[in-house]
Design a protein around this motif. Sequence first.
Motif, PDB file in Angstrom:
ATOM      1  N   PRO A 109      -6.823  -7.324   4.791  1.00 53.36           N
ATOM      2  CA  PRO A 109      -6.721  -6.465   5.979  1.00 53.36           C
ATOM      3  C   PRO A 109      -6.976  -5.023   5.531  1.00 53.36           C
ATOM      4  CG  PRO A 109      -4.539  -6.799   5.074  1.00 53.36           C
ATOM      5  CD  PRO A 109      -5.510  -7.495   4.127  1.00 53.36           C
ATOM      6  N   SER A 110      -6.946  -4.113   6.468  1.00 56.50           N
ATOM      7  CA  SER A 110      -7.157  -2.704   6.141  1.00 56.50           C
ATOM      8  C   SER A 110      -5.818  -2.105   5.682  1.00 56.50           C
ATOM      9  CB  SER A 110      -7.698  -1.994   7.386  1.00 56.50           C
ATOM     10  OG  SER A 110      -7.862  -0.636   7.140  1.00 56.50           O
ATOM     11  N   ILE A 111      -5.509  -2.317   4.397  1.00 56.39           N
ATOM     12  CA  ILE A 111      -4.205  -1.955   3.823  1.00 56.39           C
ATOM     13  C   ILE A 111      -3.882  -0.464   4.027  1.00 56.39           C
ATOM     14  CG2 ILE A 111      -2.869  -1.868   1.648  1.00 56.39           C
ATOM     15  CD1 ILE A 111      -4.783  -4.127   0.630  1.00 56.39           C
ATOM     16  N   SER A 112      -2.655  -0.194   4.430  1.00 58.06           N
ATOM     17  CA  SER A 112      -2.092   1.171   4.579  1.00 58.06           C
ATOM     18  C   SER A 112      -2.586   1.960   5.793  1.00 58.06           C
ATOM     19  CB  SER A 112      -2.334   2.038   3.327  1.00 58.06           C
ATOM     20  OG  SER A 112      -1.384   1.726   2.334  1.00 58.06           O
ATOM     21  N   THR A 113      -3.537   1.420   6.562  1.00 62.29           N
ATOM     22  CA  THR A 113      -4.124   2.252   7.627  1.00 62.29           C
ATOM     23  C   THR A 113      -3.445   2.096   8.988  1.00 62.29           C
ATOM     24  OG1 THR A 113      -5.804   0.640   8.282  1.00 62.29           O
ATOM     25  CG2 THR A 113      -6.370   2.137   6.487  1.00 62.29           C
TER      26      THR A 113
ATOM     27  N   GLY B 113       0.823  -1.199   0.000  1.00 56.31           N
ATOM     28  CA  GLY B 113       0.000   0.000   0.000  1.00 56.31           C
ATOM     29  C   GLY B 113       0.860   1.254   0.000  1.00 56.31           C
ATOM     30  N   PRO B 114       0.226   2.400  -0.326  1.00 59.92           N
ATOM     31  CA  PRO B 114       0.961   3.666  -0.308  1.00 59.92           C
ATOM     32  C   PRO B 114       1.162   4.176   1.121  1.00 59.92           C
ATOM     33  CG  PRO B 114      -1.350   4.057  -0.774  1.00 59.92           C
ATOM     34  CD  PRO B 114      -1.172   2.558  -0.699  1.00 59.92           C
ATOM     35  N   ILE B 115       2.253   4.889   1.322  1.00 56.76           N
ATOM     36  CA  ILE B 115       2.455   5.613   2.574  1.00 56.76           C
ATOM     37  C   ILE B 115       1.674   6.923   2.447  1.00 56.76           C
ATOM     38  CG2 ILE B 115       4.182   6.796   4.019  1.00 56.76           C
ATOM     39  CD1 ILE B 115       6.246   4.718   2.963  1.00 56.76           C
ATOM     40  N   TRP B 116       0.880   7.241   3.451  1.00 56.94           N
ATOM     41  CA  TRP B 116       0.068   8.476   3.415  1.00 56.94           C
ATOM     42  C   TRP B 116       0.965   9.707   3.486  1.00 56.94           C
ATOM     43  CZ3 TRP B 116      -4.670   9.824   2.186  1.00 56.94           C
ATOM     44  CH2 TRP B 116      -5.164  11.060   2.623  1.00 56.94           C
ATOM     45  N   ARG B 117       0.809  10.599   2.486  1.00 53.55           N
ATOM     46  CA  ARG B 117       1.617  11.826   2.467  1.00 53.55           C
ATOM     47  C   ARG B 117       0.725  13.054   2.400  1.00 53.55           C
ATOM     48  NH1 ARG B 117       5.263   8.366  -0.514  1.00 53.55           N
ATOM     49  NH2 ARG B 117       7.205   8.239   0.681  1.00 53.55           N
ATOM     50  N   GLY B 118      -0.505  12.929   2.882  1.00 54.65           N
ATOM     51  CA  GLY B 118      -1.417  14.058   2.909  1.00 54.65           C
ATOM     52  C   GLY B 118      -2.559  13.945   1.906  1.00 54.65           C
TER      53      GLY B 118
END
Length: 175
Positions: A116-120, A80-85
Motif C-alpha cells: 500500500p502507499s505506506i505512511s501517506t 512507516g514514519p509519522i511525517w514531521r516536516g
Amino acid sequence: MLSDRVVVVKGDIVELDVDAIVNAANNSLLGGGGVDGAIHTAAGPELLEECRSLKGCPTGEAKITSGYRLPAKYVIHTVGPIWRGGTSGEDEMLARCYRNSLKLAVRNGVSSIAFPSISTGAYGFPVNRAAGIAVDEILDFLEKNSSIEKVLLVCFNERAFESYSSALEEWTTEG
Ligand code: AR6
C-alpha cells in the motif's frame, strides 16, 4: 525490463491474490484504522492473535505473519514514519520500510508482493514524495534480486495512482 516487474494498480489490497501483502501498521502491531484495519477485518481474528506474539515492531522494520482468511499467503507488517516536516529522517525511514519488507519477502520465498502507499494516510507523508522513494527502493532492490517477480503498488485513490504512476514513468525514462 526491470520496470516491467513493478505495476501500479488501483484497488483494495485485501483482495489481491499475491504471495504477500504489506500492511502499513503501527509500532504495536495490534491493528488500527486505514489499510491496517481493512487487513485485520479481512484476515480474521487469528491475525491479531499472531500479531500479539510478535511484541511490536520498530519504525522502518518489518515482521511477517500468515494471511489467514486473505487470498495472500502472508502479511508483512511494516511501520512507516509519522511525517514531521521532512527533516527528521522520514525519507530514510520510509525507504527502510520497503527494503526490509522486500528482504523478509525473499527470506520467505515470496515471488509476488503488494504494497500500500505506506505512511501517506494517517501518518501524513506527502504522497508524491513517498511515491518517488517507494519506486526507487523497489527498483534498486529488484535490480539486485531476481527471486521477486512482481511488485504491485496498490493505490486506494486517484491522487495516489497518479503519483505512483508518474514516479514509475520517471524512473523508466531516466533509466
Ligand atoms: N487497500 C489499499 N490501500 C488502502 C486501503 C486498502 N484497503 N485502505 C486505505 N488505504 P493508512 P499510514 C490507503 O492511514 O499513513 C493505521 O491506523 C490509504 O488511502 O492506512 O501508514 C495504522 O494502525 C493511504 O493511501 O496508513 C497506523 O496507526 C494508505 O493506504 C497508521 O494508520 C496508507 O494510509 C498508519 O498510517
